[in-house]
Write a protein that holds these residues in place. Structure first.
Motif, PDB file in Angstrom:
ATOM      1  N   ILE A   1       0.840  -1.203   0.000  1.00  0.00           N
ATOM      2  CA  ILE A   1       0.000   0.000   0.000  1.00  0.00           C
ATOM      3  C   ILE A   1       0.871   1.249   0.000  1.00  0.00           C
ATOM      4  O   ILE A   1       0.611   2.199  -0.745  1.00  0.00           O
ATOM      5  CB  ILE A   1      -0.968  -0.010   1.202  1.00  0.00           C
ATOM      6  N   GLU A   2       1.916   1.246   0.798  1.00  0.00           N
ATOM      7  CA  GLU A   2       2.819   2.404   0.824  1.00  0.00           C
ATOM      8  C   GLU A   2       3.543   2.578  -0.517  1.00  0.00           C
ATOM      9  O   GLU A   2       3.740   3.699  -0.980  1.00  0.00           O
ATOM     10  CB  GLU A   2       3.800   2.299   1.985  1.00  0.00           C
ATOM     11  N   LEU A   3       3.933   1.468  -1.140  1.00  0.00           N
ATOM     12  CA  LEU A   3       4.546   1.552  -2.479  1.00  0.00           C
ATOM     13  C   LEU A   3       3.558   2.110  -3.495  1.00  0.00           C
ATOM     14  O   LEU A   3       3.923   2.925  -4.356  1.00  0.00           O
ATOM     15  CB  LEU A   3       5.034   0.178  -2.936  1.00  0.00           C
ATOM     16  N   ALA A   4       2.307   1.676  -3.421  1.00  0.00           N
ATOM     17  CA  ALA A   4       1.272   2.173  -4.342  1.00  0.00           C
ATOM     18  C   ALA A   4       1.044   3.671  -4.135  1.00  0.00           C
ATOM     19  O   ALA A   4       0.866   4.417  -5.104  1.00  0.00           O
ATOM     20  CB  ALA A   4      -0.027   1.398  -4.149  1.00  0.00           C
ATOM     21  N   ARG A   5       1.071   4.113  -2.882  1.00  0.00           N
ATOM     22  CA  ARG A   5       0.936   5.558  -2.615  1.00  0.00           C
ATOM     23  C   ARG A   5       2.078   6.334  -3.243  1.00  0.00           C
ATOM     24  O   ARG A   5       1.872   7.382  -3.856  1.00  0.00           O
ATOM     25  CB  ARG A   5       0.908   5.819  -1.108  1.00  0.00           C
ATOM     26  N   ALA A   6       3.291   5.805  -3.105  1.00  0.00           N
ATOM     27  CA  ALA A   6       4.457   6.476  -3.699  1.00  0.00           C
ATOM     28  C   ALA A   6       4.345   6.518  -5.228  1.00  0.00           C
ATOM     29  O   ALA A   6       4.657   7.539  -5.852  1.00  0.00           O
ATOM     30  CB  ALA A   6       5.737   5.765  -3.266  1.00  0.00           C
ATOM     31  N   GLU A   7       3.907   5.418  -5.830  1.00  0.00           N
ATOM     32  CA  GLU A   7       3.717   5.380  -7.290  1.00  0.00           C
ATOM     33  C   GLU A   7       2.653   6.375  -7.729  1.00  0.00           C
ATOM     34  O   GLU A   7       2.815   7.076  -8.721  1.00  0.00           O
ATOM     35  CB  GLU A   7       3.309   3.974  -7.750  1.00  0.00           C
ATOM     36  N   SER A   8       1.566   6.435  -6.990  1.00  0.00           N
ATOM     37  CA  SER A   8       0.475   7.351  -7.313  1.00  0.00           C
ATOM     38  C   SER A   8       0.958   8.802  -7.302  1.00  0.00           C
ATOM     39  O   SER A   8       0.664   9.576  -8.210  1.00  0.00           O
ATOM     40  CB  SER A   8      -0.666   7.161  -6.308  1.00  0.00           C
ATOM     41  N   VAL A   9       1.716   9.155  -6.276  1.00  0.00           N
ATOM     42  CA  VAL A   9       2.236  10.518  -6.159  1.00  0.00           C
ATOM     43  C   VAL A   9       3.259  10.800  -7.259  1.00  0.00           C
ATOM     44  O   VAL A   9       3.190  11.827  -7.938  1.00  0.00           O
ATOM     45  CB  VAL A   9       2.860  10.749  -4.758  1.00  0.00           C
ATOM     46  N   SER A  10       4.203   9.883  -7.458  1.00  0.00           N
ATOM     47  CA  SER A  10       5.266  10.140  -8.434  1.00  0.00           C
ATOM     48  C   SER A  10       4.749  10.179  -9.876  1.00  0.00           C
ATOM     49  O   SER A  10       5.288  10.903 -10.701  1.00  0.00           O
ATOM     50  CB  SER A  10       6.391   9.110  -8.302  1.00  0.00           C
ATOM     51  N   ARG A  11       3.704   9.428 -10.173  1.00  0.00           N
ATOM     52  CA  ARG A  11       3.148   9.410 -11.535  1.00  0.00           C
ATOM     53  C   ARG A  11       1.964  10.360 -11.705  1.00  0.00           C
ATOM     54  O   ARG A  11       1.414  10.465 -12.789  1.00  0.00           O
ATOM     55  CB  ARG A  11       2.691   7.999 -11.886  1.00  0.00           C
ATOM     56  N   ASN A  12       1.538  10.991 -10.609  1.00  0.00           N
ATOM     57  CA  ASN A  12       0.381  11.869 -10.624  1.00  0.00           C
ATOM     58  C   ASN A  12      -0.853  11.149 -11.185  1.00  0.00           C
ATOM     59  O   ASN A  12      -1.539  11.648 -12.069  1.00  0.00           O
ATOM     60  CB  ASN A  12       0.673  13.158 -11.403  1.00  0.00           C
ATOM     61  N   GLU A  13      -1.106   9.937 -10.649  1.00  0.00           N
ATOM     62  CA  GLU A  13      -2.228   9.110 -11.086  1.00  0.00           C
ATOM     63  C   GLU A  13      -3.084   8.731  -9.886  1.00  0.00           C
ATOM     64  O   GLU A  13      -2.589   8.646  -8.764  1.00  0.00           O
ATOM     65  CB  GLU A  13      -1.734   7.795 -11.717  1.00  0.00           C
TER      66      GLU A  13
END
Length: 188
Positions: free
Chosen positions: A53-65
């Motif tokens: 979940i924390e990795l997904a949050r980081a991906e969401s923020v970094s990709r602006n998705e």
């Protein structure tokens, strides 16, 4: 003078008794290790889910998705919102593939403010959201993970038989945490 022959060795009864004792001890060891494995499975799954979940949050923020997560009783996975098509698609990275829980490990999801009136979700909710025909993952997210780093507040209980359950929780802003149900939450 005649010497009397003495027999040394074990009788058949003695051998059977020793074999029975060894069998009982082996059974106890095996049953104990099976129980320990199941408890370890619950803890491992809680910690894995927290980190994903924390990795997904980081991906969401970094990709602006906008990302999302669905939780069924025996599996969970991550989705990415395709804004152009208006559909949720399975996350393409292997790290975020749909995962099945180990046999006997069950998940249950509570959304929002679980202290007030929790909405318990026992699996995917068909008919909500949109999806494309032939999509390999027909789920829609129950937990939204926004590009701002915020996410839907939730609690996921992870259980297996009579073992102490673990909880994975988020207030929507802070880091996701995992803790045994009988302990205060610990940061992971």
């Amino acid at each position: 003078m005649r010497l009397r022959a003495t027999h040394t060795g074990f009788t058949f009864i003695e051998i059977i008794i020793v074999m029975a004792i060894i069998g009982v001890l082996a059974g106890v060891v095996i049953l104990h290790s099976i129980g320990a494995d199941r408890a370890r499975d619950v803890e491992t799954e809680a910690r894995r889910l927290t980190e994903l979940i924390e990795l997904a949050r980081a991906e969401s923020v970094s990709r602006n998705e906008s990302w999302g997560m669905f939780v069924d009783q025996t599996r969970y996975g991550f989705l990415v919102h395709d804004e152009l098509a208006g559909v949720w698609r399975a996350a393409s990275k292997r790290t975020f593939r749909t995962r099945n829980t180990p046999q006997g490990v069950v998940l249950s999801l509570q959304l929002s403010d679980w202290d007030a009136s929790p909405e318990v979700v026992e699996g995917g909710q068909e008919g909500q959201g949109t999806r494309e025909e032939g999509d390999s993952n027909p789920q829609v997210p129950q937990v939204l993970i926004l590009a701002s780093g915020e996410q839907t507040p939730f609690r996921i209980s992870i259980r297996a038989g009579g073992h102490t359950p673990w909880s994975v929780t988020s207030d929507g802003i802070s880091r996701t945490r995992a803790a045994r149900a009988d302990q205060s939450e610990e940061r992971t």
